[in-house]
Design an enzyme around this catalytic site. Structure first.
Site, PDB file in Angstrom:
ATOM      1  N   ARG A 226       0.852  -1.185   0.000  1.00  0.00           N
ATOM      2  CA  ARG A 226       0.000   0.000   0.000  1.00  0.00           C
ATOM      3  C   ARG A 226       0.893   1.243   0.000  1.00  0.00           C
ATOM      4  O   ARG A 226       1.964   1.255   0.625  1.00  0.00           O
ATOM      5  CB  ARG A 226      -0.933   0.019   1.217  1.00  0.00           C
ATOM      6  CG  ARG A 226      -2.093  -0.968   1.127  1.00  0.00           C
ATOM      7  CD  ARG A 226      -3.090  -0.572   0.044  1.00  0.00           C
ATOM      8  NE  ARG A 226      -4.302  -1.365   0.046  1.00  0.00           N
ATOM      9  CZ  ARG A 226      -4.502  -2.444  -0.688  1.00  0.00           C
ATOM     10  NH1 ARG A 226      -3.514  -2.884  -1.472  1.00  0.00           N
ATOM     11  NH2 ARG A 226      -5.655  -3.103  -0.648  1.00  0.00           N
ATOM     12  N   HIS A 274      -1.469   0.928  -9.758  1.00  0.00           N
ATOM     13  CA  HIS A 274      -2.184   0.029  -8.850  1.00  0.00           C
ATOM     14  C   HIS A 274      -2.963  -1.036  -9.629  1.00  0.00           C
ATOM     15  O   HIS A 274      -4.167  -1.237  -9.417  1.00  0.00           O
ATOM     16  CB  HIS A 274      -3.125   0.823  -7.951  1.00  0.00           C
ATOM     17  CG  HIS A 274      -3.445   0.112  -6.661  1.00  0.00           C
ATOM     18  ND1 HIS A 274      -3.716   0.776  -5.489  1.00  0.00           N
ATOM     19  CD2 HIS A 274      -3.538  -1.213  -6.345  1.00  0.00           C
ATOM     20  CE1 HIS A 274      -3.978  -0.086  -4.521  1.00  0.00           C
ATOM     21  NE2 HIS A 274      -3.867  -1.310  -5.023  1.00  0.00           N
TER      22      HIS A 274
END
Length: 311
Positions: A226, A274
């Site tokens: 993350r 992502h």
């Protein structure tokens, strides 16, 4: 299951694919896509990336909250009913996608592909020494389902693999390290570091100058955890000094990065938006249906979140 409404609050295109699976496999469930909630009192199950506010008041009979993705760090647990079970997505499509992405990134770093791209831009024809996979030490931070699947693939390719997590694990063919005391030895032997940690209070800023300093000089980084786990300025400094040779980043903070951010144009950074692993709608719906049956049978659900750990 009786009269039940399952509410889906995420990408509506994917939601329609979920709806078709529910129609075929569980026609007794009233499957609805936000904002068409029907009778709120009948909503027993909710799948969402970002759940609506005031869940307890809005859906008084809600029994399970499913994350539509692999993570749950986007949930504000302080606003969720304390006793509400939260389940993260654990499905084959997410695992396969992550294995593909990390394998590609590790192989690229192993075979010096970033350097060859830079040489190409400078019209340089310069072969570099080739090392076997067995001579390359790869380390994975995080030994959950994704980390273990990635390691199985890398071990199969012949890499010298190690893994680290907060708690003790045993993984075939992998040197497993656990806890703060064993982190330095894990890092010292890791030439290519893969971050697959969940985002928790203890992993925010985990990838920092101190951690980079414990890696061998010139180590490669693959960050697929993350964004908030990485201190951008520390990575830029490590790249400038040569402590980190090249970095592959699929997650950032914020997402997307502002246009002026140094990562966009850095010659030693490969950036993707992502996309390392994405939930596959059809298999995700099947996994949720299996969990619903587990719930109704009072069996443990796959991916049930331990709120104390945050994952």
């Amino acid at each position: 299951m009786g009269t039940t409404t399952f509410l889906y609050k995420s990408d509506p295109v994917r939601g329609r694919q979920w709806a078709e699976v529910f129609r075929r496999r569980a026609p007794e469930i009233d499957f609805r896509i936000w904002p068409d909630i029907g009778d709120a009192a009948q909503v027993r199950f909710l799948a969402a990336w970002e759940p609506p506010q005031d869940l307890a008041e809005r859906f008084p009979n809600l029994e399970v909250l499913f994350s539509s993705g692999a993570g749950v760090d986007q949930f504000d647990f302080a606003t969720l009913p304390p006793a509400l079970p939260v389940v993260r997505m654990v499905e084959p499509g997410i695992v396969r996608g992550m294995v593909e992405y990390v394998t590609h990134a590790v192989l690229g770093l192993h075979r010096d592909m970033p350097r060859y791209r830079r040489q190409q831009q400078e019209a340089q024809w310069r072969p570099l020494p080739v090392r076997s996979a067995a001579e390359r030490r790869v380390g994975v931070l995080g030994l959950g389902s994704l980390g273990q699947a990635v390691l199985a693939q890398l071990v199969g390719l012949g890499f010298d693999c190690a893994g680290w997590s907060r708690s003790r694990h045993a993984v075939n063919g992998v040197q497993c390290h656990a806890g703060t005391d064993e982190l330095p030895s894990f890092l010292a032997r890791t030439e290519i570091l893969v971050c697959l940690l969940p985002l928790t209070d203890s992993t925010r800023g985990f990838l920092d100058a101190r951690l980079f300093s414990m890696l061998p000089e010139g180590a490669g980084l693959v960050h697929v955890g993350r964004g908030p786990q990485l201190i951008d300025t520390d990575l830029l400094a490590a790249l400038a000094s040569g402590q980190i040779g090249d970095a592959v980043l699929d997650v950032t903070e914020p997402e997307p990065l502002p246009p002026a951010h140094a990562f966009w144009r850095h010659p030693n950074v490969q950036l993707t938006p992502h996309i390392a692993s994405m939930t596959q709608p059809l298999s995700a719906a099947e996994v949720v249906l299996d969990n619903l049956r587990r719930f109704e049978a009072s069996e443990p659900m796959i991916g049930l979140v331990d709120r104390a750990r945050g994952y």
